[in-house]
Write a protein that holds these residues in place. Structure first.
Motif, PDB file in Angstrom:
ATOM      1  N   GLN A  62     -44.935  43.535  55.434  1.00  0.00           N
ATOM      2  CA  GLN A  62     -45.115  42.149  55.869  1.00  0.00           C
ATOM      3  C   GLN A  62     -46.280  41.484  55.132  1.00  0.00           C
ATOM      4  O   GLN A  62     -46.246  40.291  54.850  1.00  0.00           O
ATOM      5  CB  GLN A  62     -45.345  42.116  57.386  1.00  0.00           C
ATOM      6  CG  GLN A  62     -44.092  42.530  58.145  1.00  0.00           C
ATOM      7  CD  GLN A  62     -44.286  42.579  59.644  1.00  0.00           C
ATOM      8  OE1 GLN A  62     -45.411  42.546  60.132  1.00  0.00           O
ATOM      9  NE2 GLN A  62     -43.193  42.646  60.378  1.00  0.00           N
ATOM     10  N   ASN A  87     -33.118  35.861  56.064  1.00  0.00           N
ATOM     11  CA  ASN A  87     -33.713  37.155  55.698  1.00  0.00           C
ATOM     12  C   ASN A  87     -33.894  37.336  54.188  1.00  0.00           C
ATOM     13  O   ASN A  87     -33.775  38.447  53.672  1.00  0.00           O
ATOM     14  CB  ASN A  87     -32.887  38.327  56.248  1.00  0.00           C
ATOM     15  CG  ASN A  87     -33.113  38.518  57.731  1.00  0.00           C
ATOM     16  OD1 ASN A  87     -34.241  38.400  58.211  1.00  0.00           O
ATOM     17  ND2 ASN A  87     -32.051  38.780  58.453  1.00  0.00           N
ATOM     18  N   THR A 100     -36.285  34.606  59.335  1.00  0.00           N
ATOM     19  CA  THR A 100     -36.358  36.055  59.129  1.00  0.00           C
ATOM     20  C   THR A 100     -36.264  36.770  60.473  1.00  0.00           C
ATOM     21  O   THR A 100     -37.111  36.580  61.335  1.00  0.00           O
ATOM     22  CB  THR A 100     -37.688  36.468  58.456  1.00  0.00           C
ATOM     23  OG1 THR A 100     -38.779  35.946  59.219  1.00  0.00           O
ATOM     24  CG2 THR A 100     -37.777  35.952  57.041  1.00  0.00           C
ATOM     25  N   GLN A 101     -35.207  37.533  60.633  1.00  0.00           N
ATOM     26  CA  GLN A 101     -35.100  38.322  61.864  1.00  0.00           C
ATOM     27  C   GLN A 101     -35.375  39.802  61.599  1.00  0.00           C
ATOM     28  O   GLN A 101     -35.792  40.524  62.483  1.00  0.00           O
ATOM     29  CB  GLN A 101     -33.694  38.170  62.472  1.00  0.00           C
ATOM     30  CG  GLN A 101     -33.496  36.882  63.240  1.00  0.00           C
ATOM     31  CD  GLN A 101     -32.637  35.888  62.465  1.00  0.00           C
ATOM     32  OE1 GLN A 101     -31.686  36.281  61.782  1.00  0.00           O
ATOM     33  NE2 GLN A 101     -32.966  34.618  62.570  1.00  0.00           N
ATOM     34  N   ASN A 102     -35.157  40.209  60.358  1.00  0.00           N
ATOM     35  CA  ASN A 102     -35.405  41.589  59.979  1.00  0.00           C
ATOM     36  C   ASN A 102     -36.914  41.808  59.784  1.00  0.00           C
ATOM     37  O   ASN A 102     -37.516  41.152  58.940  1.00  0.00           O
ATOM     38  CB  ASN A 102     -34.637  41.854  58.678  1.00  0.00           C
ATOM     39  CG  ASN A 102     -34.915  43.228  58.127  1.00  0.00           C
ATOM     40  OD1 ASN A 102     -35.672  44.004  58.715  1.00  0.00           O
ATOM     41  ND2 ASN A 102     -34.292  43.535  56.996  1.00  0.00           N
ATOM     42  N   PRO A 103     -37.526  42.732  60.570  1.00  0.00           N
ATOM     43  CA  PRO A 103     -38.976  42.948  60.458  1.00  0.00           C
ATOM     44  C   PRO A 103     -39.427  43.213  59.027  1.00  0.00           C
ATOM     45  O   PRO A 103     -40.545  42.841  58.657  1.00  0.00           O
ATOM     46  CB  PRO A 103     -39.220  44.173  61.335  1.00  0.00           C
ATOM     47  CG  PRO A 103     -38.096  44.182  62.307  1.00  0.00           C
ATOM     48  CD  PRO A 103     -36.914  43.591  61.589  1.00  0.00           C
ATOM     49  N   GLN A 104     -38.558  43.830  58.221  1.00  0.00           N
ATOM     50  CA  GLN A 104     -38.920  44.127  56.831  1.00  0.00           C
ATOM     51  C   GLN A 104     -39.074  42.853  56.004  1.00  0.00           C
ATOM     52  O   GLN A 104     -39.671  42.872  54.939  1.00  0.00           O
ATOM     53  CB  GLN A 104     -37.852  45.020  56.173  1.00  0.00           C
ATOM     54  CG  GLN A 104     -37.750  46.415  56.766  1.00  0.00           C
ATOM     55  CD  GLN A 104     -38.951  47.285  56.415  1.00  0.00           C
ATOM     56  OE1 GLN A 104     -39.641  47.032  55.433  1.00  0.00           O
ATOM     57  NE2 GLN A 104     -39.217  48.292  57.237  1.00  0.00           N
ATOM     58  N   MET A 105     -38.479  41.743  56.461  1.00  0.00           N
ATOM     59  CA  MET A 105     -38.558  40.487  55.710  1.00  0.00           C
ATOM     60  C   MET A 105     -39.551  39.505  56.322  1.00  0.00           C
ATOM     61  O   MET A 105     -39.806  38.445  55.776  1.00  0.00           O
ATOM     62  CB  MET A 105     -37.177  39.822  55.658  1.00  0.00           C
ATOM     63  CG  MET A 105     -36.266  40.317  54.536  1.00  0.00           C
ATOM     64  SD  MET A 105     -37.080  40.333  52.923  1.00  0.00           S
ATOM     65  CE  MET A 105     -37.423  38.589  52.700  1.00  0.00           C
ATOM     66  N   GLN A 106     -40.101  39.858  57.504  1.00  0.00           N
ATOM     67  CA  GLN A 106     -40.965  38.897  58.183  1.00  0.00           C
ATOM     68  C   GLN A 106     -42.349  38.809  57.542  1.00  0.00           C
ATOM     69  O   GLN A 106     -42.820  39.760  56.906  1.00  0.00           O
ATOM     70  CB  GLN A 106     -41.082  39.277  59.663  1.00  0.00           C
ATOM     71  CG  GLN A 106     -39.852  38.847  60.439  1.00  0.00           C
ATOM     72  CD  GLN A 106     -39.836  39.385  61.851  1.00  0.00           C
ATOM     73  OE1 GLN A 106     -40.557  40.312  62.182  1.00  0.00           O
ATOM     74  NE2 GLN A 106     -38.988  38.803  62.675  1.00  0.00           N
TER      75      GLN A 106
END
Lengths: 283, 311
Positions: A79, A146, A225-231
Motif C-alpha cells: 500500500q 482496482n 480500489t476494493q482489493n487491499p493489494q491495490m489500496q
C-alpha cells in the motif's frame, strides 16, 4: 500582538504581557501537539498499556513489535508503494500539463484565450464529490476498478496549478524572452532551458501542493480500489481501525508510518507549502 | 535594397505575420490540449452525466434505465431525511469554520509577538498538517474511544463518567468537528500569518503616534487589513466542510441515527453503501451540492469585486 499588548502603559517592560503570551502559546502547543505525541507514544505501547483505564500518557516499557504486527494486519508495504506511485504520477503529470498550459496562457496568442482560461478556472469550482458518481461508473465500465489508472487518471491536469504557474510566469520579463527567441530559441527549448529553471520555487510549490493533495486523498481511492493489494495507505490505515480494536498500538504504528513522508515535508518544505497553499489567499 | 524589394517585403510582411500568429495559436492550443482532454473526460462530461443520472432511474450496476423526470428531486425534497441532511451539513460547516478561524486568528496574533522561540511555536502549530483526513480520523477515533480513550480518561480524572463521543446522537457531530478543526488549524494559521506579515509596521507606528493602543489598533488596522484573508478562509473552509467525507466515514459512518450524515456522506451512502446503488437519487443530491458550492463561489466573487480589498 506585541504591537498592541506592549503599548499598555502600566506594563512598561512588557514582562507581564510576555508571560501571558508564553502561557497562551504553551497551552495551545500542548493541545495541538498532543494527538501527534500520543500517536507516536501509542505506537510504542503494549496492548495492555494502551488499553488501560485511565489511559497512560506515556509508555510503561517499549513495545516496538507494533511496527511488525501492523504489516501482518494489512499489506502495508504494498500500500505504501501504491501511494507513492499514485501520488508520484499525479504530481509529475500535474506539473507537466500545468506548465504547458500556463506557458500558453502567459506568453502565447491564441484565439478565444479568455474563453479557454475561463474553462480552466471553472474546473476549480466543481466539487469533486458532485461528479464522483459518473466518474466511478465510467471507471467501472472501462474495467479499471482496482488499477492504478483509476487512481490517477482524473487528476492528471489541474486548473488551480495552471493558474498558479501562469501568475508566476507572467512576472518573467518579456525582454528576456524576446532575446532568447532572437537567439533562435523555440518554445519548448525556452520552456525547458530558461523558464523552468528560473521558476523552480513556483514549480516546487505546485509540486508539494499536488503531492500532499494526492497522498491524502480518501473518497476516490476508497471507491475505486476494493482489493487491499491495490489500496493506498490512507485506505489501509482506516481499515486497520476496524480490523482489530484491541490492537490500538499497531493502529498507531500504521498511522506513524503513513505520516512520515508528510511530516518530513511539513518540517523541511514549509516555505513551499506556504507558497502553494496561500497562493489563492494573497491576490 | 532597391525600392521595389522594400515594397515587396512590406507587402509580404502581413502574410508572414498572419502565418506566424496562426502557428503560435496552434502551438498554444497544443499546449492546452492535454489539460483540456482531462477536463473534458473527467470534469465536464461527468458534470453532464450527473444531471442526466439525476433524472433517470437505474439498475444495480448504475446503468440508467428509465427517464423519470424530476421524480428523484421530488422524492428528495419531500422525503423524511433530506431536511435533516441539510441541517447536519449546515451545522457541520458552522462547527468547523467558526472555531477554526477564531482559534487560528488568536494563534496568528500571538505569533506576531516578538519574543524568543516563535519559530518553535510556528513549527509546532504546523504539525497537524502532516496528517491526512484519514490518519487524523483514525487517531481521534482512539482519543474518542469511550472505554479506553484519553479524552474520557481526562474527564474521569475530574470526576465525570465520560462521554460517548461518537455514539451519542447529541455530540457525535461536535466530535467530528473537533477532529476536523484540529486538522484544519495549520492551514488557517498559515494563511492568516501570511496576511499579518504583509501589514506594514509603519501603519502601526503612525496609529500609535495618533494615540491608538491595544484593541483599538487591532480593530482599526489589523482586522480590516486582514479582511481579504479572513474572507478567503471563510469561503474556502465552508466549501471544504461541505465536501468532508473521510472523517465521517471513519468515525461514525453517518450515525448514530443519521445525525452525522451530511450531504456528501448521504451521496455516498445512497450510491455506494452496501446494497444501495440508488445512483439517481444520489445524483440529485450531487446536483444540490454543486448548486450550493456555485452559489457560495458566486457570492465570493460578488463581494470580492466590491468590498474586501482595501489595498
Amino acid at each position: 500582538m506585541r504591537r498592541w499588548l506592549h503599548s499598555a502603559r502600566a506594563d512598561p517592560g512588557g514582562a507581564i504581557s510576555r508571560a501571558l503570551i508564553y502561557l497562551a502559546l504553551a497551552i495551545m502547543t500542548v493541545v495541538i501537539v498532543f494527538p501527534l505525541y500520543y500517536t507516536f507514544v501509542g505506537s510504542l505501547m503494549a496492548p495492555g498499556d494502551i488499553n488501560s483505564f485511565p489511559p497512560s500518557l506515556y509508555p510503561h516499557g517499549l513495545h516496538p513489535q507494533n511496527y511488525q504486527t501492523v504489516f501482518g494486519l494489512i499489506p502495508l508495504g504494498q500500500q505504501y508503494i501504491n501511494s507513492i506511485i499514485q501520488s508520484g504520477v499525479i504530481t509529475v503529470a500535474e506539473l507537466l500539463t500545468a506548465t504547458l498550459a500556463a506557458y500558453a496562457f502567459a506568453f502565447l496568442d491564441l484565439p478565444w484565450k479568455r474563453f479557454w482560461f475561463a474553462i480552466f478556472l471553472s474546473t476549480m469550482m466543481v466539487p469533486w464529490e458532485a461528479i464522483i458518481i459518473p466518474n466511478y461508473l465510467m471507471m467501472a465500465d472501462a474495467g479499471l476498478i482496482n488499477t492504478y489508472f483509476a487512481l490517477v487518471l482524473p487528476f492528471l491536469a489541474t486548473g488551480f496549478g495552471t493558474f498558479l504557474l501562469r501568475q508566476a510566469f507572467l512576472t518573467f520579463p518579456q525582454d528576456l524572452r524576446d532575446a532568447a527567441f532572437i537567439d533562435g530559441c523555440g518554445h519548448l527549448r525556452f520552456l525547458v532551458q530558461v523558464l523552468v529553471p528560473l521558476q523552480r520555487p513556483a514549480l516546487a510549490a505546485l509540486g508539494v501542493f499536488a503531492f500532499l493533495g494526492a497522498w491524502n486523498q480518501y473518497f476516490w481511492p476508497l471507491l475505486v480500489t476494493q482489493n487491499p493489494q491495490m489500496q493506498t495507505i490512507q485506505i489501509g490505515i482506516s481499515q486497520l481501525q476496524s480490523v482489530d480494536t484491541n490492537d490500538l498500538g499497531s493502529v498507531m504504528a500504521g498511522v506513524v508510518l503513513a505520516i512520515v513522508p508528510t511530516l518530513v515535508l511539513v518540517i523541511f518544505g514549509q516555505r513551499f507549502i506556504v507558497r502553494g497553499l496561500t497562493a489563492g489567499a494573497l491576490k | 535594397m532597391s525600392s521595389e524589394a522594400v515594397s515587396a517585403a512590406v507587402e509580404r510582411a502581413p502574410a508572414t505575420a498572419t502565418r506566424r500568429a496562426r502557428r503560435e495559436g496552434l502551438v498554444a492550443f497544443l499546449f492546452l490540449l492535454p489539460s483540456l482532454v482531462v477536463f473534458l473526460v473527467f470534469v465536464f462530461y461527468p458534470l453532464v452525466q450527473s444531471f442526466y443520472l439525476s433524472v433517470h432511474s437505474n439498475d444495480i450496476i448504475g446503468r440508467p434505465t428509465l427517464f423519470v423526470g424530476l421524480q428523484n428531486y421530488v422524492a428528495m425534497l419531500t422525503g423524511p431525511d433530506f431536511r435533516l441532511v441539510l441541517w447536519t451539513t449546515f451545522w457541520f460547516a458552522v462547527l468547523t469554520v467558526v472555531p477554526g478561524i477564531a482559534i487560528s486568528l488568536g494563534l496568528a496574533l500571538l505569533l506576531t509577538a516578538r519574543i524568543r522561540g516563535i519559530r518553535f511555536f510556528r513549527t509546532a502549530f504546523a504539525l497537524p498538517f502532516a496528517f491526512s483526513v484519514a490518519t487524523s480520523a483514525v487517531v481521534f477515533s482512539v482519543l474518542f474511544n469511550s472505554a479506553v480513550g484519553v479524552l474520557n480518561g481526562l474527564l474521569f480524572q475530574i470526576g465525570s463518567s465520560g462521554l460517548a463521543w461518537l455514539t451519542d446522537p447529541g455530540i457525535a457531530l461536535v466530535s467530528i468537528a473537533i477532529a476536523t478543526v484540529w486538522l484544519q488549524l495549520g492551514y488557517d494559521l498559515l494563511v492568516l500569518a501570511a496576511g499579518l506579515g504583509a501589514i506594514p509596521d509603519e501603519l502601526y507606528e503612525a496609529a500609535r503616534l495618533d494615540g491608538a493602543t491595544g484593541w483599538r489598533l487591532a480593530r482599526s488596522i489589523t482586522l480590516p487589513l486582514l479582511a481579504p484573508q479572513l474572507f478567503f478562509l471563510i469561503v474556502v473552509s465552508t466549501i471544504q466542510s461541505l465536501q468532508s467525507f473521510g472523517q465521517i466515514y471513519i468515525l461514525t459512518r453517518g450515525g448514530p441515527s443519521n445525525t452525522t450524515t451530511t450531504l456528501v456522506y448521504s451521496i455516498y451512502s445512497k450510491a455506494f453503501a452496501f446494497g444501495s446503488s440508488d445512483f439517481g437519487f444520489a445524483s440529485a443530491e450531487a446536483v444540490v451540492l454543486l448548486l450550493i458550492v456555485l452559489v457560495i463561489t458566486a457570492i465570493q466573487f460578488g463581494i470580492l469585486e466590491r468590498r474586501v480589498f482595501y489595498r
